[in-house]
Design a protein around this motif. Structure first.
Motif, PDB file in Angstrom:
ATOM      1  N   UNK A   1       0.853  -1.160   0.000  1.00 10.32           N
ATOM      2  CA  UNK A   1       0.000   0.000   0.000  1.00 10.32           C
ATOM      3  C   UNK A   1       0.900   1.224   0.000  1.00 10.32           C
ATOM      4  N   UNK A   2       0.566   2.208  -0.771  1.00  7.92           N
ATOM      5  CA  UNK A   2       1.414   3.397  -0.816  1.00  7.92           C
ATOM      6  C   UNK A   2       1.473   4.093   0.544  1.00  7.92           C
ATOM      7  N   UNK A   3       2.614   4.660   0.838  1.00  2.39           N
ATOM      8  CA  UNK A   3       2.775   5.416   2.078  1.00  2.39           C
ATOM      9  C   UNK A   3       2.369   6.850   1.807  1.00  2.39           C
ATOM     10  N   UNK A   4       1.469   7.356   2.616  1.00  2.00           N
ATOM     11  CA  UNK A   4       1.037   8.740   2.454  1.00  2.00           C
ATOM     12  C   UNK A   4       2.205   9.667   2.764  1.00  2.00           C
ATOM     13  N   UNK A   5       2.325  10.747   2.006  1.00  6.10           N
ATOM     14  CA  UNK A   5       3.455  11.666   2.216  1.00  6.10           C
ATOM     15  C   UNK A   5       3.579  12.159   3.654  1.00  6.10           C
ATOM     16  N   UNK A   6       2.458  12.400   4.321  1.00  7.21           N
ATOM     17  CA  UNK A   6       2.527  12.919   5.690  1.00  7.21           C
ATOM     18  C   UNK A   6       3.011  11.863   6.690  1.00  7.21           C
ATOM     19  N   UNK A   7       3.049  10.608   6.272  1.00 13.26           N
ATOM     20  CA  UNK A   7       3.532   9.526   7.151  1.00 13.26           C
ATOM     21  C   UNK A   7       4.930   9.038   6.792  1.00 13.26           C
ATOM     22  N   UNK A   8       5.488   9.521   5.711  1.00 17.65           N
ATOM     23  CA  UNK A   8       6.781   9.036   5.209  1.00 17.65           C
ATOM     24  C   UNK A   8       7.860   9.066   6.292  1.00 17.65           C
ATOM     25  N   UNK A   9       7.909  10.116   7.097  1.00 16.42           N
ATOM     26  CA  UNK A   9       8.954  10.247   8.123  1.00 16.42           C
ATOM     27  C   UNK A   9       8.795   9.259   9.270  1.00 16.42           C
ATOM     28  N   UNK A  10       7.665   8.591   9.353  1.00 12.04           N
ATOM     29  CA  UNK A  10       7.431   7.622  10.422  1.00 12.04           C
ATOM     30  C   UNK A  10       8.056   6.256  10.107  1.00 12.04           C
ATOM     31  N   UNK A  11       8.427   6.038   8.853  1.00 12.84           N
ATOM     32  CA  UNK A  11       9.022   4.773   8.422  1.00 12.84           C
ATOM     33  C   UNK A  11      10.539   4.886   8.453  1.00 12.84           C
ATOM     34  N   UNK A  12      11.230   3.799   8.793  1.00 10.24           N
ATOM     35  CA  UNK A  12      12.698   3.853   8.790  1.00 10.24           C
ATOM     36  C   UNK A  12      13.238   4.003   7.369  1.00 10.24           C
ATOM     37  N   UNK A  13      14.439   4.517   7.281  1.00  8.09           N
ATOM     38  CA  UNK A  13      15.066   4.751   5.973  1.00  8.09           C
ATOM     39  C   UNK A  13      15.202   3.448   5.178  1.00  8.09           C
ATOM     40  N   UNK A  14      15.341   2.319   5.865  1.00  6.21           N
ATOM     41  CA  UNK A  14      15.509   1.027   5.192  1.00  6.21           C
ATOM     42  C   UNK A  14      14.185   0.262   5.073  1.00  6.21           C
ATOM     43  N   UNK A  15      13.051   0.964   5.060  1.00 10.33           N
ATOM     44  CA  UNK A  15      11.743   0.315   4.996  1.00 10.33           C
ATOM     45  C   UNK A  15      11.619  -0.617   3.790  1.00 10.33           C
ATOM     46  N   UNK A  16      12.128  -0.216   2.647  1.00 11.63           N
ATOM     47  CA  UNK A  16      12.017  -1.061   1.447  1.00 11.63           C
ATOM     48  C   UNK A  16      12.684  -2.417   1.686  1.00 11.63           C
ATOM     49  N   UNK A  17      13.844  -2.420   2.318  1.00 11.46           N
ATOM     50  CA  UNK A  17      14.551  -3.681   2.601  1.00 11.46           C
ATOM     51  C   UNK A  17      13.809  -4.497   3.659  1.00 11.46           C
ATOM     52  N   UNK A  18      13.274  -3.827   4.674  1.00 16.65           N
ATOM     53  CA  UNK A  18      12.510  -4.522   5.715  1.00 16.65           C
ATOM     54  C   UNK A  18      11.285  -5.188   5.088  1.00 16.65           C
ATOM     55  N   UNK A  19      10.550  -4.428   4.282  1.00 17.62           N
ATOM     56  CA  UNK A  19       9.347  -4.947   3.635  1.00 17.62           C
ATOM     57  C   UNK A  19       9.674  -6.120   2.715  1.00 17.62           C
ATOM     58  N   UNK A  20      10.743  -5.996   1.957  1.00 18.16           N
ATOM     59  CA  UNK A  20      11.171  -7.084   1.071  1.00 18.16           C
ATOM     60  C   UNK A  20      11.467  -8.343   1.878  1.00 18.16           C
ATOM     61  N   UNK A  21      12.136  -8.191   3.012  1.00 23.06           N
ATOM     62  CA  UNK A  21      12.446  -9.344   3.864  1.00 23.06           C
ATOM     63  C   UNK A  21      11.195 -10.043   4.377  1.00 23.06           C
ATOM     64  N   UNK A  22      10.166  -9.273   4.707  1.00 18.19           N
ATOM     65  CA  UNK A  22       8.914  -9.860   5.189  1.00 18.19           C
ATOM     66  C   UNK A  22       8.235 -10.639   4.058  1.00 18.19           C
ATOM     67  N   UNK A  23       8.238 -10.081   2.862  1.00 22.13           N
ATOM     68  CA  UNK A  23       7.623 -10.757   1.709  1.00 22.13           C
ATOM     69  C   UNK A  23       8.385 -12.034   1.363  1.00 22.13           C
ATOM     70  N   UNK A  24       9.713 -11.983   1.473  1.00 24.04           N
ATOM     71  CA  UNK A  24      10.509 -13.189   1.214  1.00 24.04           C
ATOM     72  C   UNK A  24      10.246 -14.238   2.289  1.00 24.04           C
ATOM     73  N   UNK A  25      10.135 -13.804   3.551  1.00 28.17           N
ATOM     74  CA  UNK A  25       9.809 -14.725   4.646  1.00 28.17           C
ATOM     75  C   UNK A  25       8.510 -15.466   4.343  1.00 28.17           C
ATOM     76  N   UNK A  26       7.559 -14.757   3.746  1.00 25.94           N
ATOM     77  CA  UNK A  26       6.236 -15.313   3.443  1.00 25.94           C
ATOM     78  C   UNK A  26       6.221 -16.155   2.172  1.00 25.94           C
TER      79      UNK A  26
END
Length: 119
Positions: A1-26
């Motif tokens: 799901x797209x991250x809303x611009x006003x929430x972007x700063x709430x995600x860690x800089x490495x969010x893409x890698x974290x998310x990829x790891x979760x999808x690979x785990x699954x």
């Protein structure tokens, strides 16, 4: 799901890698086991997980499945693997349904009070 611009700063800089790891785990398959509240027809009987796989046709609609990463506590800062679940877009939207309703209500209340909106 797209991250809303006003929430972007709430995600860690490495969010893409974290998310990829979760999808690979699954294994690139939705990890939802019914907690989204959708009818149980989308759950595979062998392991009670949603049948939807990234890039394939979605159960019930035939639309293209996009695997997302959901925060179970709706808190983007909490990226503990136990708080993250790979979910197809359908399960993720259903899982977040109540959270989205609360956000909409807060935004409407602010607008009614003449305060600037959240976005």
């Amino acid at each position: 799901m797209p991250i809303r611009p006003e929430n972007r700063d709430r995600y860690p800089a490495d969010w893409a890698a974290i998310s990829l790891g979760i999808k690979e785990r699954a294994g690139w398959r939705c990890e939802c086991q019914g907690e989204c509240g959708r009818p149980p027809g989308h759950l595979r009987s062998e392991d009670q997980r949603c049948t939807n796989r990234h890039g394939e046709a979605a159960y019930g609609t035939g639309s293209l499945v996009v695997l997302t990463t959901a925060h179970l506590d709706h808190t983007p800062e909490n990226c503990d693997p136990g708080n993250l679940r790979a979910m197809c877009q359908g399960c993720h939207l259903h899982y977040d349904r109540d959270h989205h309703a609360q956000t909409r209500a807060a935004t409407r209340a602010q607008a009614a009070a003449g305060q600037p909106g959240l976005w």
